[in-house]
Design a protein around this motif. Structure first.
Motif, mmCIF file in Angstrom:
data_model
loop_
_atom_site.group_PDB
_atom_site.id
_atom_site.type_symbol
_atom_site.label_atom_id
_atom_site.label_comp_id
_atom_site.label_asym_id
_atom_site.label_seq_id
_atom_site.Cartn_x
_atom_site.Cartn_y
_atom_site.Cartn_z
ATOM 1 N N VAL A 1 0.844 -1.196 0.000
ATOM 2 C CA VAL A 1 0.000 0.000 0.000
ATOM 3 C C VAL A 1 0.878 1.244 0.000
ATOM 4 O O VAL A 1 0.590 2.228 -0.687
ATOM 5 N N VAL A 2 1.959 1.207 0.762
ATOM 6 C CA VAL A 2 2.911 2.307 0.746
ATOM 7 C C VAL A 2 3.412 2.560 -0.673
ATOM 8 O O VAL A 2 3.489 3.710 -1.132
ATOM 9 N N MET A 3 3.714 1.490 -1.394
ATOM 10 C CA MET A 3 4.220 1.645 -2.755
ATOM 11 C C MET A 3 3.130 2.167 -3.687
ATOM 12 O O MET A 3 3.399 2.983 -4.573
ATOM 13 N N ARG A 4 1.907 1.733 -3.517
ATOM 14 C CA ARG A 4 0.794 2.245 -4.332
ATOM 15 C C ARG A 4 0.628 3.750 -4.117
ATOM 16 O O ARG A 4 0.474 4.521 -5.069
ATOM 17 N N LEU A 5 0.640 4.159 -2.857
ATOM 18 C CA LEU A 5 0.455 5.577 -2.562
ATOM 19 C C LEU A 5 1.630 6.398 -3.072
ATOM 20 O O LEU A 5 1.459 7.558 -3.473
ATOM 21 N N SER A 6 2.805 5.815 -3.088
ATOM 22 C CA SER A 6 3.962 6.500 -3.645
ATOM 23 C C SER A 6 3.810 6.704 -5.154
ATOM 24 O O SER A 6 4.160 7.756 -5.688
ATOM 25 N N THR A 7 3.255 5.711 -5.830
ATOM 26 C CA THR A 7 3.072 5.781 -7.285
ATOM 27 C C THR A 7 2.007 6.809 -7.671
ATOM 28 O O THR A 7 2.203 7.603 -8.592
ATOM 29 N N TYR A 8 0.853 6.801 -6.951
ATOM 30 C CA TYR A 8 -0.283 7.625 -7.365
ATOM 31 C C TYR A 8 -0.357 8.960 -6.620
ATOM 32 O O TYR A 8 -1.151 9.835 -6.993
ATOM 33 N N ALA A 9 0.464 9.120 -5.596
ATOM 34 C CA ALA A 9 0.708 10.401 -4.922
ATOM 35 C C ALA A 9 -0.545 11.182 -4.530
ATOM 36 O O ALA A 9 -0.664 12.377 -4.851
ATOM 37 N N PRO A 10 -1.494 10.561 -3.818
ATOM 38 C CA PRO A 10 -2.608 11.362 -3.307
ATOM 39 C C PRO A 10 -2.127 12.258 -2.172
ATOM 40 O O PRO A 10 -1.097 11.988 -1.550
ATOM 41 N N PRO A 11 -2.847 13.333 -1.886
ATOM 42 C CA PRO A 11 -2.466 14.178 -0.747
ATOM 43 C C PRO A 11 -2.644 13.416 0.562
ATOM 44 O O PRO A 11 -3.675 12.781 0.785
ATOM 45 N N LEU A 12 -1.630 13.465 1.419
ATOM 46 C CA LEU A 12 -1.639 12.700 2.663
ATOM 47 C C LEU A 12 -1.108 13.563 3.799
ATOM 48 O O LEU A 12 -0.257 14.429 3.589
ATOM 49 N N PRO A 13 -1.554 13.306 5.026
ATOM 50 C CA PRO A 13 -1.026 14.058 6.163
ATOM 51 C C PRO A 13 0.431 13.689 6.447
ATOM 52 O O PRO A 13 0.909 12.616 6.072
ATOM 53 N N GLU A 14 1.099 14.584 7.135
ATOM 54 C CA GLU A 14 2.539 14.423 7.378
ATOM 55 C C GLU A 14 2.865 13.136 8.126
ATOM 56 O O GLU A 14 3.865 12.474 7.824
ATOM 57 N N ALA A 15 2.032 12.766 9.096
ATOM 58 C CA ALA A 15 2.315 11.553 9.867
ATOM 59 C C ALA A 15 2.320 10.317 8.976
ATOM 60 O O ALA A 15 3.115 9.388 9.178
ATOM 61 N N VAL A 16 1.446 10.314 7.974
ATOM 62 C CA VAL A 16 1.363 9.174 7.053
ATOM 63 C C VAL A 16 2.549 9.159 6.102
ATOM 64 O O VAL A 16 3.157 8.106 5.867
ATOM 65 N N THR A 17 2.901 10.296 5.540
ATOM 66 C CA THR A 17 4.044 10.327 4.630
ATOM 67 C C THR A 17 5.339 9.990 5.369
ATOM 68 O O THR A 17 6.239 9.356 4.803
ATOM 69 N N ALA A 18 5.446 10.385 6.629
ATOM 70 C CA ALA A 18 6.631 10.046 7.417
ATOM 71 C C ALA A 18 6.698 8.545 7.662
ATOM 72 O O ALA A 18 7.778 7.934 7.587
ATOM 73 N N TYR A 19 5.544 7.945 7.945
ATOM 74 C CA TYR A 19 5.512 6.482 8.101
ATOM 75 C C TYR A 19 5.901 5.793 6.799
ATOM 76 O O TYR A 19 6.685 4.833 6.796
ATOM 77 N N MET A 20 5.388 6.276 5.686
ATOM 78 C CA MET A 20 5.729 5.693 4.391
ATOM 79 C C MET A 20 7.237 5.744 4.137
ATOM 80 O O MET A 20 7.837 4.775 3.652
ATOM 81 N N ALA A 21 7.850 6.859 4.479
ATOM 82 C CA ALA A 21 9.296 6.988 4.293
ATOM 83 C C ALA A 21 10.054 5.983 5.150
ATOM 84 O O ALA A 21 11.056 5.398 4.704
ATOM 85 N N ARG A 22 9.572 5.765 6.368
ATOM 86 C CA ARG A 22 10.237 4.795 7.247
ATOM 87 C C ARG A 22 10.084 3.385 6.715
ATOM 88 O O ARG A 22 11.025 2.573 6.783
ATOM 89 N N VAL A 23 8.931 3.061 6.182
ATOM 90 C CA VAL A 23 8.726 1.729 5.601
ATOM 91 C C VAL A 23 9.640 1.533 4.392
ATOM 92 O O VAL A 23 10.290 0.494 4.240
ATOM 93 N N GLN A 24 9.695 2.533 3.515
ATOM 94 C CA GLN A 24 10.531 2.411 2.326
ATOM 95 C C GLN A 24 12.014 2.316 2.662
ATOM 96 O O GLN A 24 12.796 1.782 1.878
ATOM 97 N N ALA A 25 12.401 2.813 3.842
ATOM 98 C CA ALA A 25 13.800 2.739 4.267
ATOM 99 C C ALA A 25 14.151 1.404 4.914
ATOM 100 O O ALA A 25 15.347 1.116 5.111
ATOM 101 N N LEU A 26 13.162 0.585 5.248
ATOM 102 C CA LEU A 26 13.456 -0.724 5.825
ATOM 103 C C LEU A 26 14.292 -1.537 4.833
ATOM 104 O O LEU A 26 13.974 -1.575 3.640
ATOM 105 N N PRO A 27 15.339 -2.211 5.281
ATOM 106 C CA PRO A 27 16.179 -2.974 4.348
ATOM 107 C C PRO A 27 15.404 -3.975 3.506
ATOM 108 O O PRO A 27 15.685 -4.131 2.319
ATOM 109 N N GLY A 28 14.418 -4.648 4.110
ATOM 110 C CA GLY A 28 13.639 -5.622 3.347
ATOM 111 C C GLY A 28 12.835 -4.982 2.231
ATOM 112 O O GLY A 28 12.752 -5.508 1.121
ATOM 113 N N VAL A 29 12.245 -3.834 2.516
ATOM 114 C CA VAL A 29 11.467 -3.113 1.504
ATOM 115 C C VAL A 29 12.390 -2.537 0.438
ATOM 116 O O VAL A 29 12.122 -2.631 -0.769
ATOM 117 N N ALA A 30 13.482 -1.920 0.880
ATOM 118 C CA ALA A 30 14.422 -1.327 -0.072
ATOM 119 C C ALA A 30 14.988 -2.378 -1.030
ATOM 120 O O ALA A 30 15.183 -2.100 -2.221
#
Length: 226
Positions: A174-203
């Motif tokens: 879902v993080v990757m979907r939201l990254s692709t389609y870029a809907p407007p999101l609150p800061e707490a959500v975008t910060a969480y998405m960045a942390r998920v994308q930084a996880l070694p397994g996700v990266a």
């Protein structure tokens, strides 16, 4: 153990157990079956026929024993490797984590349909169009935002239940979907998405997805219809 997956750029279901195992440090051999079509006589379906009666990826093979369906695989791994603490330790937190994973597993059909996973692509105009025209997409997105915000607040972050768990692996697509389609999101959500994308397994998954360079027209409705 072997994990049978589909194309990493597109296969959101495959991403979940792959990220879970990679991030948790559970050794496995990857078996990638390239999507070619979804007809019963396709090469993809023929290759899967001997591995899973469901005929879908992912499939976990443990010494030849097949487990299919992402929730079943997650539960199997949690039992097989209890020391990894793949679910939260607290009983109520564990029940909540199972609840939100099951909700994702069976719901969010509009978001799945209009925001298909395509890691390589950047399609903000498609995201904006879907949000403007599809009430189901707006409702699904609102639920995701509410869910993640409440869980992050309740458990203090940095991830949904504090430390990495099955829930974060489950929502990584879902993080990757939201990254692709870029809907407007609150800061707490975008910060969480960045942390998920930084996880070694996700990266690691994303790196492989970008390296595929395997354009499949039937997975690219927004481009092939232009």
């Amino acid at each position: 153990m072997q994990l049978v997956v589909g194309n990493k750029n597109y296969s959101s279901w495959s991403m979940r157990p792959w990220v879970l195992m990679k991030q948790a440090g559970i050794p496995f051999e990857e078996v990638m079956l390239r999507f070619d079509a979804f007809s019963p006589d396709s090469t993809f379906k023929r290759q899967l026929a001997g591995l899973s009666p469901a005929g879908r990826v992912p499939v976990l093979l443990d010494d030849g024993f097949a487990v299919w369906d992402t929730l079943a695989i997650a539960e199997y791994l949690a039992e097989r490797f209890p020391a990894k603490q793949l679910w939260p330790a607290d009983t109520k937190a564990r029940a909540r984590a199972r609840s939100v994973c099951a909700e994702m597993h069976s719901g969010f059909t509009s978001l799945r349909s209009h925001f298909p996973m395509n890691i390589e692509a950047k399609l903000p105009e498609i995201g904006a169009k879907a949000l403007a025209e599809q009430a189901g997409v707006r409702a699904d997105l609102e639920r995701i935002v509410t869910m993640w915000t409440e869980l992050l607040r309740e458990h203090g972050g940095p991830l949904l239940f504090g430390e990495f768990s099955i829930a974060d692996a489950y929502f990584a697509p879902v993080v990757m979907r939201l990254s692709t389609y870029a809907p407007p999101l609150p800061e707490a959500v975008t910060a969480y998405m960045a942390r998920v994308q930084a996880l070694p397994g996700v990266a690691a998954w994303v790196k492989d997805a970008l390296a595929e360079q395997d354009f499949l027209p039937f997975e690219e409705p927004y481009r092939t219809k232009r």
